[in-house]
Design a protein around this motif. Sequence first.
Motif, PDB file in Angstrom:
ATOM      1  N   MET A 113       0.844  -1.192   0.000  1.00  0.00           N
ATOM      2  CA  MET A 113       0.000   0.000   0.000  1.00  0.00           C
ATOM      3  C   MET A 113       0.881   1.244   0.000  1.00  0.00           C
ATOM      4  N   TRP A 114       0.689   2.073  -1.018  1.00  0.00           N
ATOM      5  CA  TRP A 114       1.412   3.334  -1.143  1.00  0.00           C
ATOM      6  C   TRP A 114       0.411   4.473  -1.012  1.00  0.00           C
ATOM      7  N   GLY A 115       0.916   5.649  -0.716  1.00  0.00           N
ATOM      8  CA  GLY A 115       0.002   6.773  -0.616  1.00  0.00           C
ATOM      9  C   GLY A 115       0.704   8.057  -0.241  1.00  0.00           C
ATOM     10  N   THR A 116      -0.118   9.104  -0.153  1.00  0.00           N
ATOM     11  CA  THR A 116       0.346  10.444   0.189  1.00  0.00           C
ATOM     12  C   THR A 116      -0.607  11.033   1.216  1.00  0.00           C
ATOM     13  N   LYS A 117      -0.047  11.651   2.234  1.00  0.00           N
ATOM     14  CA  LYS A 117      -0.839  12.323   3.266  1.00  0.00           C
ATOM     15  C   LYS A 117      -0.391  13.778   3.329  1.00  0.00           C
ATOM     16  N   LYS A 118      -1.358  14.681   3.124  1.00  0.00           N
ATOM     17  CA  LYS A 118      -1.061  16.108   3.088  1.00  0.00           C
ATOM     18  C   LYS A 118      -1.695  16.795   4.289  1.00  0.00           C
ATOM     19  N   PHE A 119      -0.843  17.472   5.068  1.00  0.00           N
ATOM     20  CA  PHE A 119      -1.290  18.256   6.210  1.00  0.00           C
ATOM     21  C   PHE A 119      -1.294  19.723   5.782  1.00  0.00           C
ATOM     22  N   ARG A 120      -2.463  20.347   5.828  1.00  0.00           N
ATOM     23  CA  ARG A 120      -2.622  21.713   5.344  1.00  0.00           C
ATOM     24  C   ARG A 120      -2.761  22.676   6.527  1.00  0.00           C
ATOM     25  N   TYR A 121      -2.117  23.842   6.383  1.00  0.00           N
ATOM     26  CA  TYR A 121      -2.164  24.877   7.409  1.00  0.00           C
ATOM     27  C   TYR A 121      -2.415  26.220   6.726  1.00  0.00           C
ATOM     28  N   LEU A 122      -3.354  26.984   7.276  1.00  0.00           N
ATOM     29  CA  LEU A 122      -3.623  28.335   6.794  1.00  0.00           C
ATOM     30  C   LEU A 122      -2.821  29.300   7.662  1.00  0.00           C
ATOM     31  N   ALA A 123      -1.857  29.982   7.064  1.00  0.00           N
ATOM     32  CA  ALA A 123      -0.963  30.885   7.790  1.00  0.00           C
ATOM     33  C   ALA A 123      -1.276  32.324   7.407  1.00  0.00           C
ATOM     34  N   VAL A 124      -1.523  33.168   8.416  1.00  0.00           N
ATOM     35  CA  VAL A 124      -1.848  34.584   8.223  1.00  0.00           C
ATOM     36  C   VAL A 124      -0.681  35.414   8.743  1.00  0.00           C
ATOM     37  N   ALA A 125      -0.251  36.388   7.944  1.00  0.00           N
ATOM     38  CA  ALA A 125       0.881  37.232   8.332  1.00  0.00           C
ATOM     39  C   ALA A 125       0.435  38.264   9.352  1.00  0.00           C
ATOM     40  N   ASP A 126       1.138  38.312  10.485  1.00  0.00           N
ATOM     41  CA  ASP A 126       0.852  39.280  11.543  1.00  0.00           C
ATOM     42  C   ASP A 126       1.903  40.384  11.625  1.00  0.00           C
ATOM     43  N   ALA A 127       2.995  40.249  10.907  1.00  0.00           N
ATOM     44  CA  ALA A 127       4.080  41.230  10.994  1.00  0.00           C
ATOM     45  C   ALA A 127       4.810  41.284   9.659  1.00  0.00           C
TER      46      ALA A 127
END
Length: 752
Positions: free
Chosen positions: A324-338
């Motif tokens: 079994m092969w595969g891909t796992k993608k962890f997504r993050y929404l990053a907002v600029a504060d500076a």
Amino acid sequence: MEFGQEIVLTLTIAASATQPVRIFNPTFPGFEVQGSTDFQDVNLGDSTMTRVLRREIRLRTTQSGAITIGSIRITVGQSVATTDPINITVLPASAVPASSMLPHIRALVEQSEPSTISPEEVAVEVFTMADTVTLGDQLDVVVVAWFPRRIRTRLRNPPTMQPPQLQGAWTYPQGAPGAMVASRRIEGEWYDMYAHHQIVFPLTPGSLEVGAATVSYSLPLTYSFLSREVRHEPQSESFSVEVLPQPNAGRPATFDGAAGSSITLELDSDTGEIAMGEATMIVATVSGRGNVALWPEPRLEWPGGLRVYPEAVDVDLDSRDDGMWGTKKFRYLAVADAFGTHRIAPPEYSYFDLAASEYVTLTAPALEVFTEGVPVAVLDRGDRSRLPLMRPGPFDWAAGAGGLVPVWGWIAIAILFPVMTLGVRRLRAHPVRRRETGPPKGSLPDLMGAELHEVLMRLVEEPQLLDGKRLADALRAAGVEGPVAVHAARVRDRLWQASYGPEGEIDPEELGAEVGEVLRALTGRRPEMVSVGVQGMTVLALLLLSAGPAGAQSAERLYEAGALKEASDSFRVRVAAEPGVSAHWYNLGSALYGRGMEVEARSTWLKAIRLDPRDPRIRNAVELEAGQMSGDVPWVSPITPLEAFVIAGVLWAIAWILVGVRTRKRIFVPLACAALVFMGYGGYVSMAYGRNIALVAIDNAPLRVAPYGPAPVVRELLSGSTVIVRNTRPGWILVERRGDLGWLKIDEVAPL
């Protein structure tokens, strides 16, 4: 074609509707007839009527080699026609593929031999590729059922297969259970083989029990179509597989349980440059062979200039011959504060390599996100200038504290003065025994709900407008873990049911325990019952915090620097902590106005002017947005309800004090009447402010007759129009506007 494969022989005949048609089927040597179906249709022409007859015959090969389907004879009235013979080549049994199975599983099925077999019984067995497996490695479990041909041909319905039960394992079924994959000749008898494949990943070391697999089928007692059927359920034997633990030697400190082979780690973003307040999607991708669904999240160190919100996790699987092969993608929404360059340190990912039997630590290159230029909050705003901010006045806290006293509290105070005055007169002649009475206690659900609502307000904007599912999604977006967010939303809904539903349906003790768990998960402390001492300590702490130069100036500094989104978030925190301070509402509205959110700014400024109706800065802000926006402005009283109650209380107290010193009635009556007028006016304003009112947030918002998209539109409402909220449903809100009743989407209104 291939041995054991089914084909459909189709014969189509067109003839006059008045002529009889007869079809003479030939013999089918080398085939087994599975069934036939006749279809008939009549076509009407200009002057003739044609009948089209179609016959479909389902055949299954029973021998390999060259097979010929003979001519089919058809008679139409007095005419006779024949079809041409059809020659078919059937591959031998050893070349039959298992259509949905991987090559190594197909080889296992073709080479398998049943321990016991009989032409009168169905044999069921379970095979595994190995008797011992390492924790995290893949184990292939295959169920094979041998159906004697003499039994299978009697089946009216396909058999069903129940795979074995596997406790403590993660399972990926491959295809539908019970597909026929091959046929073999064993000891002079033909057997049709049904098989099912599962990819299994053990979750704990030790013994993995593989339960019995069951195959269910029914056989008729006789050859009659109406014959009763008898159900049969043969089973396989259960057995166990040894699961070895992963070694302790060489295990790195960053190891979180990932196992596999050929794993890679990548870190990427949608764009490398964003403006202040803008967001970018950062994706950490883990790829390779193994149980992809259970691979843990990489450890990422976020810089201080980015505000990060975890998003959905995507898993893509691919079953190959080597596992079994595969891909796992962890997504993050990053907002600029500076402003500046935000560098995400190279992440590390440790896993146990099953192929090499050793631990491996991966490192991905560092990622940089650059923030430059004008803040996004002030882009494309034309000549709009930022409004000056306000500082809380000395009486703002008193206004907020006075709002804690409800209308009935002021009525109780009004009754208390005449009772005390008349009681003093008779106290000496008729002394009474005093009883100490405590303040009225609110119901347990109300007290718990207030504390939970206060915590939710710190995490989510206006949680009272969100249903259970949307509240859970908002909490997850605020960084709360998924199970905690779902539990908090469910407990909030149960508190609403306990407060507003029928009594006795919910156990207060059980509900209190659940609220305690949610509060501990959200804040890390136990819930406290509301008391005067606790309120005093809370107010004192808030005053001390507001007096600190760093805490008090952070939101103002962000506002002056142009980071309006961050400033509005900070002002929201202050509003949640001190809802009775008009300056906080005004400053929040100013930040929203600078971001171009006019309707939200109007809503917050109206709340500010209700708390301080005579402040010129707030009145100028309300007049500013009223001049730039459509819609009407809700009525605002020249004095607050608290001020009216205080004036009424002072006049009422003076009047009864004069009664106590036996002053003439000509002075008491005007004072008492004036006090009653102010008391009634304060109650009227409180009820007017307590109405559930909202503002339309978009221009030309369609007011629909029902809460669904295609519903007819009653009328269109201008942006900023005031509506009365009558009811809510998930995603929708029922409002009334000048006699028109209809539904708006929840994101089309801003609550007041």
